[in-house]
Design an enzyme around this catalytic site. Structure first.
Site, PDB file in Angstrom:
ATOM      1  N   LYS A 118       1.716  -1.338  -7.740  1.00 19.68           N
ATOM      2  CA  LYS A 118       2.794  -1.719  -6.858  1.00 19.68           C
ATOM      3  C   LYS A 118       2.845  -2.461  -5.758  1.00 19.68           C
ATOM      4  O   LYS A 118       3.715  -3.311  -5.426  1.00 19.68           O
ATOM      5  CB  LYS A 118       3.638  -0.408  -6.891  1.00 19.68           C
ATOM      6  CG  LYS A 118       5.342  -0.603  -6.550  1.00 19.68           C
ATOM      7  CD  LYS A 118       5.684   0.973  -6.368  1.00 19.68           C
ATOM      8  CE  LYS A 118       7.316   0.731  -6.185  1.00 19.68           C
ATOM      9  NZ  LYS A 118       7.696   2.035  -6.045  1.00 19.68           N
ATOM     10  N   GLU A 172      15.363   3.204  -4.498  1.00 25.32           N
ATOM     11  CA  GLU A 172      15.063   4.656  -4.481  1.00 25.32           C
ATOM     12  C   GLU A 172      15.665   5.382  -3.398  1.00 25.32           C
ATOM     13  O   GLU A 172      15.933   6.699  -4.029  1.00 25.32           O
ATOM     14  CB  GLU A 172      13.488   4.632  -3.990  1.00 25.32           C
ATOM     15  CG  GLU A 172      12.467   4.108  -5.234  1.00 25.32           C
ATOM     16  CD  GLU A 172      11.034   3.613  -4.706  1.00 25.32           C
ATOM     17  OE1 GLU A 172      10.686   4.042  -3.488  1.00 25.32           O
ATOM     18  OE2 GLU A 172      10.278   3.050  -5.598  1.00 25.32           O
ATOM     19  N   ASP A 218      10.988   6.529 -12.197  1.00 27.45           N
ATOM     20  CA  ASP A 218      10.560   6.134 -10.955  1.00 27.45           C
ATOM     21  C   ASP A 218       9.213   5.481 -11.226  1.00 27.45           C
ATOM     22  O   ASP A 218       8.232   5.880 -11.382  1.00 27.45           O
ATOM     23  CB  ASP A 218      10.321   7.403  -9.988  1.00 27.45           C
ATOM     24  CG  ASP A 218       9.570   7.258  -8.836  1.00 27.45           C
ATOM     25  OD1 ASP A 218       9.290   6.098  -8.320  1.00 27.45           O
ATOM     26  OD2 ASP A 218       9.588   8.103  -7.963  1.00 27.45           O
ATOM     27  N   ASP A 256      11.247   8.658   3.269  1.00 22.97           N
ATOM     28  CA  ASP A 256      10.343   8.535   1.804  1.00 22.97           C
ATOM     29  C   ASP A 256       8.890   8.143   2.287  1.00 22.97           C
ATOM     30  O   ASP A 256       8.756   6.998   2.660  1.00 22.97           O
ATOM     31  CB  ASP A 256      10.970   7.461   0.842  1.00 22.97           C
ATOM     32  CG  ASP A 256      10.215   7.510  -0.412  1.00 22.97           C
ATOM     33  OD1 ASP A 256       8.940   7.994  -0.778  1.00 22.97           O
ATOM     34  OD2 ASP A 256      10.519   6.992  -1.256  1.00 22.97           O
TER      35      ASP A 256
HETATM   36 MG    MG Z   1       7.998   7.004  -4.393  1.00 23.32          MG
END
Ligand code: MG
Ligand code: ADP
Length: 619
Positions: A87, A187, A23, A211
Site C-alpha cells: 500500500k 478510513e 479495509d 489511526d
Molecule cells: Mg489501517
C-alpha cells in the site's frame, strides 16, 4: 424490495447480492458485512477465527501466488519473493520511495524515476495495483467461501491523505480483482460510522480519529452535521507506524548483538527474522512488562519501560500532529466531542494514554482497532444497498466537470472526486471585439481536449454589450447540488446579463462507462499533455497574429520600412507553421514575431503614457 436472482451456470437460486466493506490495509486487510439477522457490522472470520488477512503476497518458483498468513511464513525464508507493505507504493514513483528502499526486502525497479514503481519478482514485473488486486482477490474468495454467495460489489477504504492517483490505483486494483467498487471512502469516516456516529440525522459532532497502523499515522478531524461528514483537517505521517516501533526494537537488539548495518543489509533473512521477533515483542509488551525471545539462536530481552523510552519520541510526533490538526481546523481541545482509536498500534498502552491525556478525554476503543475501519465500510455498503434509507449518501463527482475554452481545451471547474454538494466559479472573457454572445459548452471527463470528453449541455450567453475583446467579464459558476444535479450559470459582470442551465451529470452513464473514461485518461495522459501544449501554442499564435495585424492596420506609418519588412516576414513564418508545425516550431515563430514587434510596441507605449500624462492635471 428483495431481489432474487438465478445463477445461470448452476440453475440455483441466488440470495440478494451482498455489498461488502473492505479495509485494504498496509499491514492487514479484512472484509466486513452487516449481519443479515442482527443488522450489526461483523468482520468475516474463517474457521480459524481470524478476520485479519496479512497484506502479504508470496510467489513460488512456478509463479503460484499465495496471500495472507500462508505468505507470511515466507517473509523469513524468501524475502525476495514475498511482498509486504504494498500500500505504501500505491500511486508512487521510484523517486517518492527511494529513501525507504532499504525497508523493502523485495526488489523495487528504478527503470524511470518519473514513472510509477514496479516490483520485480523472479523475472517478472508487477505494479502495486496488480499486487493489491491479489490481496483483494483473496479477500473476495474468502468472503464467498464464508458467505456461500458471490461477492462482486464492495466499498473500499483509503487513508484520508490518499491523493487522486492513489485512490484511482485502489479502484483499479478492485476492478482487477473482479470487484465493482461502489465507493472509496476515507478510513476515519468509516471508523466513525462503525461507532454509530453520524447515523442520527439531527446530530452535530466534532470527532478526532487517531489511526496508528503498521506503516502510517493519520489524524483526522471530522464534523458530522445531518449525516454528512466533512473533513475539517488531516495531519499525520505516511512513514510512521507500528513498523517503526519494530524498527526501534530491531536497532536496539542489533547494537546488543553487535550486528552492523552492512550485515543487516546483506542478510535480508536475518533482517526479516529480527523484524518478526521485534513485532512479537512489541505485542507481548502491550499486555506484559517483559519479553524474552531469541534471534539467530541468541537470547533477546526487552522490558516495557525500555520499549516505552524507545518509542516515546515517535508517539510524541503523533501528538504534535494532533495539535497541528486541531490548529488547522481552528478548534480547541475542548471542542472535540469524541476521540476514536483506530489501528493495531493503538493497543500499545503508551499510545492510548498519550492520546487520552492530550485530548483530556476517555477515548473510544471498545471496537477492535484492527477491525473498526472494515466495520464502518460495511455500514456504508449497507447504506448504498438501500437498506438504511434514513441516511444521506456521502457522494462525490465521479468525473471532472468543466467547460470548453479556446482551441477546444477542457477547463475543469469541479475536479473528479469532489464532495457533493460542490461549487466552483471562474471568470472568462471574449476573444473578439464587439462579441455579443458567448457559447458555454459543458463537458464531463478527464481528457485535455473536450472532443474526447462527454458533452453534457451547451447554451449561449447573449446580450453582452459591445466591448473590445478581453474587456467583458463573464463569470461561469458550477454548482452540483446534493441530488447530483449540476447547475451552470454564466453572468457578464459589467452588464449583469445572465443565463443558466440544469444538467444531470451522471445521467445515462453506467459505472463501466465512467471506468472507461477514467482508464482512457490514464492511457492517454502523455499524449493529452502534448496536445494541450500544441493547442495552447496555436491559440497564442493566432492571438498574436490578430493583434499584430490590427496594430499595423490601426497605426499606419508608425513602423519604419525595415520594421515593416521584418514584421511581414515574421508573420508569414508564423502563419506557415501554425497548422502543421510542432509546438516548438510555433513557439519559436511566436518568439521571433514578438522580438520584431517589441521595439515599436514599446515606442507606442511611451507615446500613450506621455499623452496620458499630458492630460492629467496635477492639483
Ligand atoms: Mg489501517
Ligand atoms: P494497517 O492499517 O497499516 O494495515 P493495522 O491497523 O492492521 O495496520 O495495524 C497493524 C499494526 O498493529 C502492526 O504494526 C502490528 O504490529 C500492530 N499491532 C497489532 N497488534 C498489536 C498489539 N497487540 N500491540 C501492539 N501493536 C500491535
Amino acid at each position: 424490495m428483495a431481489k432474487i436472482g438465478i445463477n445461470i451456470a448452476t440453475g440455483s437460486l441466488q440470495k440478494q447480492e451482498m455489498i461488502v466493506g473492505i479495509d485494504l490495509g498496509t499491514t492487514n486487510s479484512l472484509v466486513a458485512i452487516i449481519h443479515p439477522d442482527t443488522k450489526q457490522p461483523v468482520a468475516l472470520k474463517e474457521f480459524d477465527g481470524l478476520s485479519l488477512v496479512p497484506s502479504i503476497i508470496h510467489f513460488d518458483t512456478s509463479g503460484q501466488i499465495t496471500v495472507g498468513d500462508d505468505a507470511r511464513k515466507y517473509l523469513l525464508k524468501e524475502p525476495h519473493n514475498t511482498i509486504f507493505s504494498i500500500k505504501r507504493l500505491m500511486g508512487k514513483s521510484y523517486r517518492d520511495v527511494q529513501n525507504q528502499s532499504s525497508f523493502f526486502s523485495y526488489k523495487i525497479i528504478d527503470d524511470n524515476t518519473e514513472g510509477l514503481v514496479k516490483i520485480m519478482v523472479g523475472d517478472k514485473f508487477y505494479s502495486p495495483v496488480e499486487l493489491s488486486s491479489y490481496i483483494l482477490k483473496e479477500l473476495k474468495t474468502r468472503a464467498e467461501h464464508i458467505l456461500k454467495t458471490p461477492v462482486t460489489k464492495a466499498v473500499i477504504t483509503v487513508p484520508a491523505y490518499f491523493n487522486d492517483a492513489q485512490r484511482q490505483a485502489t479502484r483499479d486494483a478492485g476492478k482487477l480483482a473482479g470487484l465493482d467498487v461502489l465507493r472509496i471512502i476515507n478510513e476515519p469516516t468509516a471508523a466513525s460510522l462503525a461507532y454509530g456516529m453520524g447515523l442520527k440525522k439531527e446530530e452535530t459532532k466534532t470527532i478526532a480519529v487517531y489511526d496508528l497502523g503498521g506503516g502510517t499515522f493519520d489524524i483526522s478531524v471530522l464534523r458530522i452535521t445531518g449525516g454528512i461528514f466533512e473533513v475539517l483537517s488531516t495531519n499525520g505521517d505516511t512513514y510512521l507506524g507500528g513498523d517503526d516501533f519494530d524498527r526501534q526494537i530491531l536497532i536496539h537488539w542489533c547494537k546488543e548483538l553487535g550486528i552492523t548495518e552492512d550485515e543487516l543489509a546483506n542478510h535480508k533473512a536475518l533482517a526479516q527474522e529480527l523484524r518478526l521477533v521485534a513485532e512479537e515483542a512489541k505485542k507481548v509488551l502491550s499486555t506484559s512488562d517483559e519479553f524474552i525471545g531469541s534471534v539467530a539462536e541468541q537470547e533477546v530481552k526487552l522490558t516495557k519501560a525500555r520499549f516505552e523510552d524507545m518509542i516515546r519520541p515517535l508517539v510524541q510526533r503523533t501528538i504534535d500532529s494532533c495539535r497541528n490538526a486541531l490548529q488547522d481546523a481552528e478548534l480547541s481541545i475542548r471542542e472535540i466531542d469524541e476521540v476514536v482509536m483506530v489501528g493495531g498500534s493503538t493497543r500499545v498502552p503508551l499510545v492510548k494514554e498519550s492520546v487520552s491525556r492530550f485530548f483530556n478525554k476517555q477515548v473510544h476503543d471498545s471496537l477492535d482497532p484492527d477491525e473498526v475501519v472494515a466495520l464502518g465500510a460495511a455500514v456504508q455498503a449497507d447504506i448504498l444497498a438501500g437498506n438504511n434509507k434514513d441516511f444521506l449518501l456521502l457522494d462525490i463527482t465521479p468525473l471532472s466537470l468543466g467547460i470548453e475554452t479556446m482551441g477546444g481545451l477542457m477547463d475543469v471547474l469541479i475536479p473528479r472526486n469532489s464532495k457533493i454538494p460542490s461549487k466552483a466559479g471562474r471568470q472568462y472573457t471574449t476573444q473578439k471585439d464587439g462579441q455579443g454572445s458567448m457559447r458555454i459548452s459543458v463537458y464531463q471527463g478527464e481528457r485535455d481536449l473536450v472532443k474526447d470528453n462527454r458533452k453534457l449541455a451547451e447554451f449561449n450567453l447573449t446580450g453582452i454589450p459591445g466591448m473590445p475583446a478581453g474587456l467583458p467579464k463573464v463569470e461561469v459558476s458550477f454548482l452540483v447540488n446534493a441530488d447530483g444535479i449540476l447547475v451552470v450559470k454564466a453572468k457578464e459582470i459589467r452588464s449583469g446579463v445572465e443565463q443558466s442551465i440544469e444538467v444531470k451529470p451522471q445521467y445515462g452513464l453506467t459505472d463501466t462507462e465512467v471506468e472507461r473514461l477514467l482508464m482512457d485518461s490514464i492511457t492517454h495522459a502523455k499524449e493529452d499533455m502534448m496536445t494541450r501544449a500544441l493547442v495552447e501554442a496555436q491559440t497564442e499564435g493566432q492571438q498574436l497574429l490578430e493583434v499584430t495585424s490590427q496594430f499595423i492596420l490601426k497605426n499606419p506609418g508608425f513602423l519604419t520600412l525595415a520594421e515593416q519588412n521584418e514584421t511581414e516576414h515574421a508573420i508569414k513564418a508564423l502563419r506557415e507553421v501554425m497548422d502543421t508545425g510542432t509546438k516548438d516550431e510555433i513557439q519559436a515563430a511566436i518568439e521571433k514575431l514578438n522580438e520584431v514587434s517589441r521595439p515599436y510596441a514599446e515606442r507606442l507605449m511611451d507615446k500613450s503614457v506621455q499623452s496620458a500624462l499630458k492630460n492629467t492635471k496635477i492639483k
